[in-house]
Design a protein around this motif. Structure first.
Motif, short mmCIF file in Angstrom:
data_model
loop_
_atom_site.label_atom_id
_atom_site.label_comp_id
_atom_site.label_asym_id
_atom_site.label_seq_id
_atom_site.Cartn_x
_atom_site.Cartn_y
_atom_site.Cartn_z
N LEU A 138 -3.50 0.49 5.43
CA LEU A 138 -3.91 -0.90 6.09
C LEU A 138 -3.01 -1.21 7.24
O LEU A 138 -2.04 -0.86 7.43
CB LEU A 138 -3.77 -2.01 5.27
N CYS A 147 -6.33 6.58 0.97
CA CYS A 147 -6.40 5.41 -0.37
C CYS A 147 -6.58 5.98 -1.64
O CYS A 147 -7.11 6.79 -1.92
CB CYS A 147 -7.56 4.28 -0.01
N LEU A 148 -5.81 5.36 -2.42
CA LEU A 148 -5.61 5.92 -3.83
C LEU A 148 -6.46 5.03 -4.77
O LEU A 148 -6.57 5.28 -5.87
CB LEU A 148 -4.12 5.83 -4.32
N MET A 163 -11.25 -5.43 -6.03
CA MET A 163 -11.81 -3.85 -6.21
C MET A 163 -13.30 -4.20 -6.95
O MET A 163 -13.34 -4.78 -7.85
CB MET A 163 -10.67 -3.35 -7.27
N CYS A 168 0.91 -1.28 0.12
CA CYS A 168 -0.03 -0.13 0.12
C CYS A 168 0.85 1.16 -0.12
O CYS A 168 1.88 1.42 1.00
CB CYS A 168 -0.94 -0.03 1.15
N PRO A 169 0.64 2.15 -1.02
CA PRO A 169 1.63 3.47 -1.08
C PRO A 169 1.30 4.41 -0.09
O PRO A 169 2.15 5.26 0.04
CB PRO A 169 1.18 3.91 -2.61
N LYS A 180 -8.63 -0.58 7.90
CA LYS A 180 -8.22 0.25 6.77
C LYS A 180 -8.53 1.66 7.13
O LYS A 180 -9.96 2.00 7.32
CB LYS A 180 -8.96 -0.17 5.28
N CYS A 238 -5.88 2.36 -5.81
CA CYS A 238 -4.80 1.74 -6.87
C CYS A 238 -5.07 0.53 -7.24
O CYS A 238 -4.59 -0.06 -8.24
CB CYS A 238 -3.18 2.25 -6.56
N GLY A 239 -5.75 -0.41 -6.08
CA GLY A 239 -5.79 -1.97 -6.47
C GLY A 239 -4.66 -2.50 -6.12
O GLY A 239 -4.68 -3.90 -6.18
S1 SF4 Z 1 -6.24 0.35 -2.87
FE1 SF4 Z 1 -5.78 1.71 -1.41
S2 SF4 Z 1 -5.75 0.24 0.34
FE2 SF4 Z 1 -5.28 -0.75 -1.58
S3 SF4 Z 1 -3.16 -0.53 -1.85
FE3 SF4 Z 1 -4.10 1.06 -3.02
S4 SF4 Z 1 -4.00 2.80 -1.65
FE4 SF4 Z 1 -3.75 1.01 -0.31
#
Ligand code: SF4
Ligand SMILES: Cc1cc2nc3c(=O)[nH]c(=O)nc-3n(C[C@H](O)[C@H](O)[C@H](O)COP(=O)(O)OP(=O)(O)OC[C@H]3O[C@@H](n4cnc5c(N)ncnc54)[C@H](O)[C@@H]3O)c2cc1C
Ligand SMILES: Cc1ncc(C[n+]2csc(CCOP(=O)(O)OP(=O)(O)O)c2C)c(N)n1
Ligand code: SF4
Ligand code: SF4
Ligand SMILES: [Mg+2]
Lengths: 351, 601
Positions: free
Chosen positions: B514, B560-561, B577, B509-510, B555, B563-564
């Motif tokens: 989490l 949260c981006l 997702m 996770c960037p 969470k 980004c999946g």
């Molecule tokens: S979707 Fe959200 S929780 Fe999942 S890795 Fe990307 S930023 Fe983190």
């Protein structure tokens, strides 16, 4: 692995360390390991440890051999020096690197295959020379990269993905390290960063060879029922002997444990490694009793974790070999290569 | 800690910050993706469903979605949501075939609406397709309310207004222009099944200081003056103009003055800049046109010489400010500022001189109608209020939302059902997984900064009063801006039974959203998170206990981006997702025959 790279963003409240760097600044390229591989968690723990210690990436050299585990130096500290060597040869390259640049903090990443089979001899000698390196064995009981053959750390009786049983005895790298006179021997689990991060910090600052055997499940080839290196089996059989903590120099040590439960190990730079006993049976001050303890717990099918042995006073490779204080890279050419005459003089002195 | 109830539609709705922040809950990320695919008409229709006036709002919406947008928390500026709405409107095809068909056979219910502003028009938009007969009484000679009479045409061109208003009027509104309602009693006696009051807040506030009467010829009430300009009753103004007040009306007054020949326009503010009511972008646009904004000047008197206004005296103010609040006020002196005309833009109020006070329609101590916040029903069962008339001046998007809600109330009411018997929102989730690392949305993070709106040159824009200043996004700007959207409606959905606690999601996770940690009470768990909680508006998600250790997954939604990567890295697909679609019920979704069926007929 993933198709997209990890985005780099900043947000309000993002934590910075003493150098003003974020955790993301300590990351490397995007991992190409299988999703869920324990090795990736160890990478993340290393990123955390380097960030917490606020080390400059360029102060560090990363070394490795061959294997999924040995690929991981590419995934952290992209600003550090690095050498991805041949299978089982990480310790030789680390020795050379330390001889030339003792100012660098060396972290060697190896696997159970890399260190306990092809590189077993190299591993042994790194320990007995007390080579100044944090020596991590990412231990999954298999050769992950070559598709999951049993490694030398596979427990007798455990089975592979297809159900075949391993009949050979297992090499226990922690016991080996203690037996060979190692100055720092620890075990941890990739799924327990609370324990692993402080251990990595202690290992990075330890003046000598710090061996950490990290159980690191291979989700693809060794996470099934019958494996003794799976997430589930490891969690069920973990037995924490102690909790270690690294305390930087000039930090007040707040006593929150009953006396006799903790041992403080002072390092030369004024920092301290604190060891808190979690199991009354465990006695970290004695090699023989630690070995006995390890054997007794193993017989009970328990995986003992924690900092199991430490001696910060043992002379290290630098003390023994008298390596140059000054990095060889900073010498003038004339100094490094004083010429044929000087060589003849040297040889004459030896006759 | 109690596991989060993700079956409550609010849970995933709140994650979509823009949609949650939009009074009409426009499905922003969905229309942005449609624009990205070049499907402008579809993007327009997604907008129209909730906000009814996408072309208008794509230019002048108050855009509460933008300060809410998550992109603003991980980047300097939010997604240009409003500008993208205009892109959809400007590039759509003919939508007449996509509008609801109006039944030939009416349902026999007649509704009277007062005022042809956006609130009344929205009620008609929702009720005409259901067979209602809607009669709008409008005092002015054109429909549109303040959108036409006050919002200047250099911000909102007449063609855009006409087009979107006509979509509704052409559904068959019985529109009575130049027909002011003078008596509510008389209207009620005409026997309509329900009455909707959408008459706005038409009274501009006065400034009762010395010289007001004597200078009247050159002192103007902002909203009345803008209306006179819109209807071409006023075509010029003096050289030196002072605008009193620093809200959005003031911004329209100063910019309009410049177009009517003023050379020197000053906006006079009582307080420092941080207390200005005007939106940042309106202030920027005015300052770009060389309007001077003067702070800490409180009006004291109008100065009159020989029966004519010559300027104003202001008190010079000084304030002590502590954490954004004024704690002390001092007057440090006085100053005279010369002016030929003064425009008062210090607020507006509702006024109902035409509603008799003995009809059962109650008014509160501030002379505002008493009506229920969710149904818009007044204390007279068949009379409903909406838009600025209901709770005082707000903005277009709120008036639209009032209109939708009032339409549901009216629909229920005229069919003998309780106005509070309303359908709750629904939430639908569907996976966006295409392959191991493939999602049917653009999950790669676009690092580009917000695109800047180009304006007509300063010389060109003053030649004509109705030259639209903003040029709209070009193709390149649009292509880039759509990618800045984080797709917050593509939700991270967690299945605790699948998680093997390998930490892969946490490690990848960037933005450190989490945490897996020991269960405990909420306060205690919060102390153990990977990153500190920065945004209490985005509640934490907590899973049920995980199978291997009994710990829980937390969470923090804040940054949260979407980004999946967590879902890509999860070896067991415990994270997935999934696109969330909020279902909002409009009048037409309420089956009013259900009451009759219950009675067995
Ligand atoms: S979707 Fe959200 S929780 Fe999942 S890795 Fe990307 S930023 Fe983190
Ligand atoms: C200068 C100015 C600029 C603004 N800019 C923006 C902006 O950029 N963005 C934004 O979102 N909002 C803006 N607003 C606010 C916005 O225009 C209003 O909130 C919105 O128009 C309210 O809509 P409504 O339908 O409630 O009433 P209105 O638009 O006020 O419409 C009411 C209508 O009722 C008619 N009416 C009143 N009394 C009677 C009667 N007795 N009989 C018959 N007809 C009657 C009026 O003539 C009018 O046409 C601005 C307001 C002003 C004053
Ligand atoms: C000299 C040599 N012999 C054999 C190999 C084939 N080989 C590649 S990786 C590997 C085993 C790696 O196992 P381990 O160190 O446990 O790493 P893991 O992939 O399990 O992390 C082997 C045998 C090689 N690359 N080089
Ligand atoms: S094969 Fe095993 S060790 Fe290698 S990356 Fe995959 S899970 Fe990790
Ligand atoms: S990033 Fe996109 S979906 Fe998320 S809040 Fe902003 S506009 Fe909405
Ligand atoms: Mg291995």
């Amino acid at each position: 692995m993933s198709f997209i790279t990890k985005p780099k963003v900043s947000w309000s409240g993002q934590k910075k360390n003493a150098l003003g760097m974020t955790l993301n600044d300590y990351e490397g390229g995007l991992s190409t390991l299988c999703a869920g591989c324990g090795h990736d968690s160890i990478t993340a723990a290393l990123v955390q440890a380097f960030w917490e210690l606020a080390l400059k990436p360029e102060q560090v050299i990363k070394l490795s051999g061959i294997g999924c585990s040995s690929k991981t130096p590419a995934y952290f500290l992209s600003g550090a020096h690095g050498f991805n060597s041949v299978h089982g040869r990480m310790p030789s390259v680390a020795t050379g690197a330390q001889a030339a640049r003792r100012d660098l903090i060396a972290v060697g990443i190896s696997g159970d295959g890399d260190s306990l089979s092809i590189g077993f001899g190299q591993f042994a000698h790194a320990i007995r020379r007390n080579l100044n390196v944090l020596y991590i064995i990412e231990n999954n009981g298999v050769y992950g990269l070559t598709k999951g053959q049993f490694s030398a750390s596979a427990d007798p009786g455990s089975s592979n993905k297809k159900g075949a049983k391993n009949l050979n005895q297992a090499i226990n790298p922690v016991a080996i390290a203690i037996t060979l006179g190692g100055s720092f021997a620890a075990r941890s689990f990739s799924g327990d960063k609370q324990q692993l991060v402080p251990l990595l910090k202690a290992g990075l600052m330890h003046p000598g060879c710090a061996v950490i055997d990290v159980i690191s499940p291979c989700v693809t080839f060794n996470d099934h029922v019958g494996s003794t290196k799976s997430y589930a089996w490891t969690r069920d059989h973990l037995h924490a002997s102690s909790a270690a903590d690294f305390v930087p120099p000039a930090t007040e040590i707040i006593v929150d444990y009953a006396a006799g439960e903790t041992t403080n190990v002072e390092l030369h730079d004024g920092s301290t490694i604190r060891l808190k006993k979690l199991d009354p049976e465990f006695d970290p001050s004695s090699r023989s009793r630690t070995l006995e303890y390890l054997e007794a717990r193993r017989a009970d099918n328990e995986i003992v974790t924690g900092l199991l042995y430490i001696d910060a006073e043992m002379p290290s490779f630098h003390d023994i070999a008298g390596t140059a204080q000054q990095p060889l890279t900073t010498f003038d050419f004339d100094q490094l290569n004083p010429g044929a005459e000087a060589l003849q003089q040297l040889q004459k002195n030896m006759r | 800690m109690k596991p989060t109830d993700t079956s409550n539609p609010d849970h995933f709705h709140q994650v979509v910050d823009c949609q949650w922040g939009c009074p009409a809950h426009t499905d922003v990320p969905e229309y942005i993706r449609l624009i990205a695919q070049g499907r402008f008409t579809d993007a327009y229709m997604v907008n129209r469903e909730s906000n009814v006036f996408p072309g208008i709002l794509g230019r002048v919406c108050d855009r509460p979605c933008e300060p809410a947008c998550r992109r603003g928390r991980v980047d300097d500026k939010p997604v240009a949501i409003c500008r993208l709405k205009r892109v959809a409107a400007d590039h759509k095809d003919d939508i007449s075939g996509l509008l609801p068909t109006i039944p030939k056979h009416k349902n026999g219910k007649r509704i009277a609406l007062i005022g042809a502003g956006c609130a009344s028009l929205t009620v008609c938009n929702d009720l005409l397709p259901l067979g209602y007969t809607c009669t709008i009484f409008e005092a002015l000679n054109k429909p549109g309310g303040l959108m036409r009479s006050n919002i200047p045409s250099f911000r909102l061109p007449a063609q855009v207004l006409d087009e979107e208003i006509n979509h509704i009027v052409d559904m068959g509104v019985d529109l009575r222009l130049q027909t002011a309602v003078k008596s509510m009693r008389a209207l009620l006696e005409e026997g309509y099944d329900a009455v909707f009051v959408g008459s706005g807040a038409p009274k501009g506030k006065e400034l009762a200081i010395p010289g007001r009467q004597e200078g009247d010829a050159n002192i103007h009430i902002g909203i009345d003056w803008l209306e006179s300009v819109a209807f071409k009753h006023v075509e010029k103004i003096g050289q030196r103009v002072l605008i009193i007040g620093v809200g959005n009306t003031a911004m329209d007054c100063c910019r309009t003055s410049l177009r009517l020949g003023a050379e020197n326009v000053k906006v006079m503010a009582r307080k420092p800049r941080e207390f200005f009511k005007a939106s940042d972008w309106e202030l920027e646009d005015a300052e770009e046109e060389q309007v001077e904004i003067v702070i800490n000047h409180a009006p004291k008197a109008f100065v009159i010489a020989n029966g004519k206004l010559t300027g104003m005296i202001f008190e010079l103010m000084e304030y002590d400010i502590d954490q954004g609040r004024i704690t002390a006020t001092r007057v440090t002196g006085e100053t005279f500022i010369a002016a030929d005309d003064v425009i008062l833009a210090i607020g507006q109020e509702t006024a109902f001189p035409w509603i008799e006070r003995d009809l059962g329609i109650e008014f509160n101590q501030w002379d505002e109608p008493v009506c229920a916040a969710d149904t818009y029903q007044s204390t007279h069962a068949g009379v409903f209020f909406g838009g600025d008339a209901a709770f005082g001046p707000k903005n277009i998007i709120w008036a639209v939302e009032h209109g939708h809600q009032a339409a549901i109330s009216i629909h229920n009411y005229v069919h003998g059902l309780s106005v509070t018997d309303r359908l709750p929102p629904t939430m639908n989730l569907s996976s966006r997984k295409m392959g191991i690392h493939e999602w049917s949305y653009s999950n790669d993070f676009e690092p580009a900064a917000r695109r800047k709106m180009e304006h007509v040159s300063l010389v060109e824009r003053f030649r004509k009063l109705d030259t639209e200043v903003e040029l709209g996004f070009n193709a390149e700007q649009t292509a880039c801006e759509v990618e800045r959207c984080l797709n917050c409606d593509i939700q991270t959905v967690f299945t605790d039974q699948l998680c093997i606690e390998c930490d892969a999601c946490i490690d990848i996770c960037p933005t450190q959203c989490l945490t897996i940690t020991e269960d405990g009470d909420a306060v205690d768990v919060t102390t153990r998170l990977t990153a500190t909680v920065e945004n209490p508006d985005q509640p934490l998600f907590a899973s049920g206990q995980l199978t291997q250790t009994g710990r829980i997954m937390i969470k923090d939604e804040n940054v949260c981006l979407h980004c999946g990567l967590c879902a890509e890295r999860c070896p067991t697909a415990a994270w997935d997702m999934q696109k969330s679609t909020l279902g909002i019920a409009y009048a037409g979704d309420h089956d009013v025959l259900r009451g009759m069926r219950k009675c067995g007929s």
